[in-house]
Design an enzyme around this catalytic site. Structure first.
Site, PDB file in Angstrom:
ATOM      1  N   LYS A   1       0.832  -1.333  -0.181  1.00  0.00           N
ATOM      2  CA  LYS A   1      -0.142   0.017   0.007  1.00  0.00           C
ATOM      3  C   LYS A   1       0.713   1.171   0.137  1.00  0.00           C
ATOM      4  O   LYS A   1       1.966   1.487   0.395  1.00  0.00           O
ATOM      5  CB  LYS A   1      -0.993   0.097   1.170  1.00  0.00           C
ATOM      6  CG  LYS A   1      -1.841  -1.199   1.362  1.00  0.00           C
ATOM      7  CD  LYS A   1      -2.818  -0.968   2.535  1.00  0.00           C
ATOM      8  CE  LYS A   1      -4.006  -1.951   2.358  1.00  0.00           C
ATOM      9  NZ  LYS A   1      -5.012  -2.019   3.221  1.00  0.00           N
TER      10      LYS A   1
ATOM     11  N   GLY B   1      -7.957   4.870   0.836  1.00  0.00           N
ATOM     12  CA  GLY B   1      -9.339   4.810   0.138  1.00  0.00           C
ATOM     13  C   GLY B   1      -9.014   3.648  -1.099  1.00  0.00           C
ATOM     14  O   GLY B   1      -9.759   3.730  -2.214  1.00  0.00           O
ATOM     15  N   GLY B   2      -8.162   3.003  -1.153  1.00  0.00           N
ATOM     16  CA  GLY B   2      -7.821   1.904  -2.147  1.00  0.00           C
ATOM     17  C   GLY B   2      -7.046   2.375  -3.052  1.00  0.00           C
ATOM     18  O   GLY B   2      -6.662   1.343  -4.060  1.00  0.00           O
TER      19      GLY B   2
ATOM     20  N   GLU C   1       1.120  -4.889   4.249  1.00  0.00           N
ATOM     21  CA  GLU C   1      -0.023  -5.524   5.404  1.00  0.00           C
ATOM     22  C   GLU C   1      -0.328  -6.768   5.063  1.00  0.00           C
ATOM     23  O   GLU C   1      -0.226  -7.050   3.678  1.00  0.00           O
ATOM     24  CB  GLU C   1      -1.279  -4.561   5.239  1.00  0.00           C
ATOM     25  CG  GLU C   1      -1.202  -3.393   5.856  1.00  0.00           C
ATOM     26  CD  GLU C   1      -2.586  -2.514   5.839  1.00  0.00           C
ATOM     27  OE1 GLU C   1      -3.578  -3.211   5.347  1.00  0.00           O
ATOM     28  OE2 GLU C   1      -2.527  -1.404   6.281  1.00  0.00           O
TER      29      GLU C   1
ATOM     30  N   ILE D   1      -6.234  -9.339   4.371  1.00  0.00           N
ATOM     31  CA  ILE D   1      -7.370 -10.066   4.876  1.00  0.00           C
ATOM     32  C   ILE D   1      -8.159 -10.559   3.952  1.00  0.00           C
ATOM     33  O   ILE D   1      -8.616  -9.623   3.177  1.00  0.00           O
ATOM     34  CB  ILE D   1      -8.087  -9.012   6.034  1.00  0.00           C
ATOM     35  CG1 ILE D   1      -6.962  -8.372   6.868  1.00  0.00           C
ATOM     36  CG2 ILE D   1      -9.128  -9.708   6.739  1.00  0.00           C
ATOM     37  CD1 ILE D   1      -6.189  -9.274   7.877  1.00  0.00           C
TER      38      ILE D   1
ATOM     39  N   ARG E   1     -12.544  13.963   8.367  1.00  0.00           N
ATOM     40  CA  ARG E   1     -13.604  14.938   7.807  1.00  0.00           C
ATOM     41  C   ARG E   1     -14.944  14.355   8.193  1.00  0.00           C
ATOM     42  O   ARG E   1     -15.132  13.145   8.726  1.00  0.00           O
ATOM     43  CB  ARG E   1     -13.489  14.686   6.234  1.00  0.00           C
ATOM     44  CG  ARG E   1     -13.732  13.474   5.797  1.00  0.00           C
ATOM     45  CD  ARG E   1     -13.950  13.228   4.292  1.00  0.00           C
ATOM     46  NE  ARG E   1     -14.076  11.913   3.841  1.00  0.00           N
ATOM     47  CZ  ARG E   1     -13.545  10.848   3.716  1.00  0.00           C
ATOM     48  NH1 ARG E   1     -12.175  11.034   3.831  1.00  0.00           N
ATOM     49  NH2 ARG E   1     -13.892   9.546   3.280  1.00  0.00           N
TER      50      ARG E   1
ATOM     51  N   ARG F   1     -26.326   5.574  -2.295  1.00  0.00           N
ATOM     52  CA  ARG F   1     -25.941   6.744  -2.935  1.00  0.00           C
ATOM     53  C   ARG F   1     -26.351   6.805  -4.365  1.00  0.00           C
ATOM     54  O   ARG F   1     -25.981   6.064  -5.178  1.00  0.00           O
ATOM     55  CB  ARG F   1     -24.460   6.703  -3.154  1.00  0.00           C
ATOM     56  CG  ARG F   1     -23.581   6.842  -1.513  1.00  0.00           C
ATOM     57  CD  ARG F   1     -22.245   6.985  -1.900  1.00  0.00           C
ATOM     58  NE  ARG F   1     -21.526   6.816  -0.370  1.00  0.00           N
ATOM     59  CZ  ARG F   1     -20.212   7.147  -0.219  1.00  0.00           C
ATOM     60  NH1 ARG F   1     -19.507   7.674  -1.351  1.00  0.00           N
ATOM     61  NH2 ARG F   1     -19.846   7.203   0.788  1.00  0.00           N
TER      62      ARG F   1
HETATM   63  C1  MV4 Z   1      -7.281  -4.305   2.728  1.00  0.00           C
HETATM   64  C2  MV4 Z   1      -7.845  -5.555   2.040  1.00  0.00           C
HETATM   65  C3  MV4 Z   1      -7.418  -6.786   2.755  1.00  0.00           C
HETATM   66  N1  MV4 Z   1      -6.354  -6.801   3.574  1.00  0.00           N
HETATM   67  N2  MV4 Z   1      -6.265  -4.491   3.381  1.00  0.00           N
HETATM   68  C4  MV4 Z   1      -9.677  -1.089   0.137  1.00  0.00           C
HETATM   69  C5  MV4 Z   1      -9.939   0.554   0.552  1.00  0.00           C
HETATM   70  C6  MV4 Z   1      -8.854   1.043   1.525  1.00  0.00           C
HETATM   71  N3  MV4 Z   1      -9.476   1.566   2.455  1.00  0.00           N
HETATM   72  C7  MV4 Z   1      -8.462  -0.555   1.894  1.00  0.00           C
HETATM   73  N4  MV4 Z   1      -8.995  -1.596   1.318  1.00  0.00           N
HETATM   74  C8  MV4 Z   1      -8.610  -2.994   1.571  1.00  0.00           C
HETATM   75  N5  MV4 Z   1      -7.551  -3.092   2.044  1.00  0.00           N
HETATM   76  C9  MV4 Z   1      -5.752  -5.468   3.957  1.00  0.00           C
HETATM   77  N6  MV4 Z   1      -4.604  -5.543   4.411  1.00  0.00           N
HETATM   78  C10 MV4 Z   1      -8.915  -5.200   1.462  1.00  0.00           C
HETATM   79  C11 MV4 Z   1      -9.443  -4.080   0.973  1.00  0.00           C
HETATM   80  C12 MV4 Z   1     -10.230  -4.031   0.187  1.00  0.00           C
HETATM   81  C13 MV4 Z   1     -11.464  -3.195   0.741  1.00  0.00           C
HETATM   82  C14 MV4 Z   1     -11.858  -2.811   1.868  1.00  0.00           C
HETATM   83  C15 MV4 Z   1     -12.987  -2.165   2.187  1.00  0.00           C
HETATM   84  C16 MV4 Z   1     -13.926  -2.003   1.542  1.00  0.00           C
HETATM   85  C17 MV4 Z   1     -13.753  -2.790   0.147  1.00  0.00           C
HETATM   86  C18 MV4 Z   1     -12.833  -3.212  -0.341  1.00  0.00           C
HETATM   87  C19 MV4 Z   1     -12.652  -3.678  -1.706  1.00  0.00           C
HETATM   88  C20 MV4 Z   1     -11.276  -4.239  -1.971  1.00  0.00           C
HETATM   89  C21 MV4 Z   1     -10.362  -4.337  -1.296  1.00  0.00           C
END
Ligand code: MV4
Length: 504
Positions: free
Chosen positions: A158, A164-165, A200, A203, A292, A338
């Protein structure tokens, strides 16, 4: 208390903030670009200041123009809403330097949480569980390899300045690491001007659950329950709810107290949100903090009965929070959709144009936050969010039934919208049971891809969206008038099902 407040935003959130101002006896002042001359947020404000051309980097994103507008009208405070300058520490500093009050956290807290690695250090120091991985940026590929080995594959790379992805990469095994590492670095460099990345553990099938909190200048920080935000498409939330269908009172309290610890460690004041990932065993891990007011704040307001914008303005003016932790009770269930000017049948391509007919949602248990009206032309320059439709009911099941009813009444003509997509989701058995994770929307849109894509992280949307906007500008004229350019047989299964269900 303030007498005049400048709203440094547009659309539904600017309308929502103006409403809070009116309720508090504060005069709301709008800012607007060329494209927003006839927009709703300008009409509901007491005064409005033109701040330049349509492109947001020449208007809503120009710090000096916002400060000058506030000075010109004699505003005492500025509310940034979400997006635009809302999490810009330089803006927070400039507002302070101009002798004005920002309705938001201190610049120092924005800076700390803006870096994902320093946010992880803050959370770790506060004793809050993190997704296993590094709290420092990786220095070399060799370091990445040894950390990944220790954490165990699959892992995610990351961007330290991301969020926010954006700038994320899934790495399933050691032989993918070298190329993923250099790709992640160059993506991070071009998107954020900062090539640093960290690791990371990945998950699998997480849920995204976030805690709303608010703090005052007197050392009080209160959490207002959680929001379930797992229903996302390409890292954009589409439906949010409060409470989460998977939290119980015990887990809510543990996550809420963890979120407050993170906020305290950051010297946090005003409204903020701490995001967590929940694994399949319901362990929670700190992900990031949003400094925010968020798009989805209304579901929290519906269930807690508190007005977050009123409270933000009060604490910014130096008042104490009007409630303590023990005062926060959650009642019933709220769901937000939304509603976007996008065509769900064409890859959610933006669908700008004139709203020729609008039947707004109403009736028991409905909250409707809109930045649009019948006869208004949706501009192409901004996020095409038309409105947020929220419902509240005593139980989640009743809220889903209410949502189905309201979606069937709600009518928007002249442009394509995501309404049909929501009508189908509201009828989906897994959604109705509350059984979903962050992969639900992708599987819903393309059930055949279930096996091959269920763990995948979708690509960064930015480039694809730019291409889509360009494409729509070319096709709009020829497509206008036709209800759909696709033959019915080519329509997706979910759309047909939704139409049939609605007729029944
Ligand atoms: C992750 C994950 C799995 N493992 N981190 C996507 C948005 C960002 N805020 C963090 N995200 C993710 N981080 C780890 N270590 C999977 C996602 C993720 C996700 C998280 C929340 C909502 C939708 C998502 C869609 C794809 C991946």
């Amino acid at each position: 208390m303030f007498s005049k407040l400048l709203i440094a935003n547009r659309g539904e959130i600017a309308v929502r903030i103006a409403r809070a101002c009116r309720e508090m006896g504060i005069s709301p002042v709008a800012v607007y670009s060329d494209a927003d001359r006839a927009s709703l947020h300008v009409r509901v404000a007491e005064q409005a200041v033109h701040i330049g051309p349509s492109a947001s980097n020449e208007s809503y994103l120009v710090i000096e123009k916002i400060i000058a507008a506030a000075r010109q009208v004699g505003a005492d405070a500025i509310h940034p809403g979400y997006g635009f300058l809302s999490e810009n520490a330089g803006f927070a500093q400039a507002v302070e330097d101009a002798g004005l009050i920002l309705i938001g956290p201190p610049a120092s807290a924005m800076r700390l949480m803006g870096s994902k690695t320093s946010a992880r250090i803050a959370a770790q120091t506060a004793g809050v569980p993190l997704v296993p991985g590094t709290t420092n940026s990786l220095a070399t590929l060799q370091e990445a390899e040894s950390v990944a080995e220790a954490v165990g594959y699959p892992i995610m790379l990351k961007a330290a300045s991301g969020g926010g992805g954006k700038g994320m990469r899934l790495v399933r095994s050691r032989d993918e690491l070298a190329s993923a590492y250099s790709l992640a670095q160059s993506e991070a460099a071009s998107s954020f001007n900062d090539a640093s990345v960290y690791i990371e553990k990945y998950i699998d099938r997480p849920r995204h659950v976030e805690i709303q909190l608010i703090g005052d200048h007197h050392g009080n920080i209160v959490y207002l329950g959680e929001r379930e935000c797992s229903l996302q498409r390409r890292h954009q939330k589409v439906i949010e709810e409060c409470p989460s269908p998977v939290l119980d009172e015990g887990l809510r309290q543990r996550m809420g107290e963890a979120a407050v610890k993170v906020a305290r460690a950051a010297g946090y004041v005003n409204a903020g949100t701490v995001e967590f990932l929940l694994d399949e065993q319901r362990n929670f891990y700190f992900l990031e903090m949003n400094t925010r007011l968020q798009v989805e704040h209304p579901v929290t307001e519906l269930v807690t009965g508190r007005d977050l914008v009123h409270e933000q303005i009060r604490v910014a003016a130096g008042e104490k929070l009007s409630f303590s932790q023990d005062d926060i009770l959650m009642r019933g269930a709220a769901i937000e959709c939304r509603i976007y000017a996008e065509d769900p049948d064409n890859g959610f391509l933006p669908s700008p144009g004139v709203i020729t007919r609008l039947v707004e949602p109403a009736g028991p248990g409905v909250r409707y936050d809109s930045g649009s009206y019948q006869g208004w032309e949706v501009p192409i320059f901004y996020d095409p969010l038309l409105a947020k439709l929220c419902v509240w009911a005593e139980t989640r099941e009743a809220a889903v039934h209410r949502l189905t009813r309201v979606l069937d009444e709600y009518t928007i003509e002249g442009i394509s919208t995501t309404l049909p997509f929501f009508r189908a989701i509201a009828r989906d058995p897994e959604f109705r049971r509350g059984e979903f994770d962050t992969g639900f929307i992708d599987r819903f849109l393309d059930p055949d891809a279930r096996a091959k894509r269920s763990n995948d992280v979708p690509a960064d949307p930015t480039l694809a969206d730019l291409a889509a906007i360009t494409a729509v500008l070319h096709t709009k004229a020829s497509a206008r008038g036709a209800e759909s350019s696709q033959p019915r047989s080519a329509e997706s299964r979910w759309k047909l099902e939704a139409r049939l269900a609605q007729r029944r």
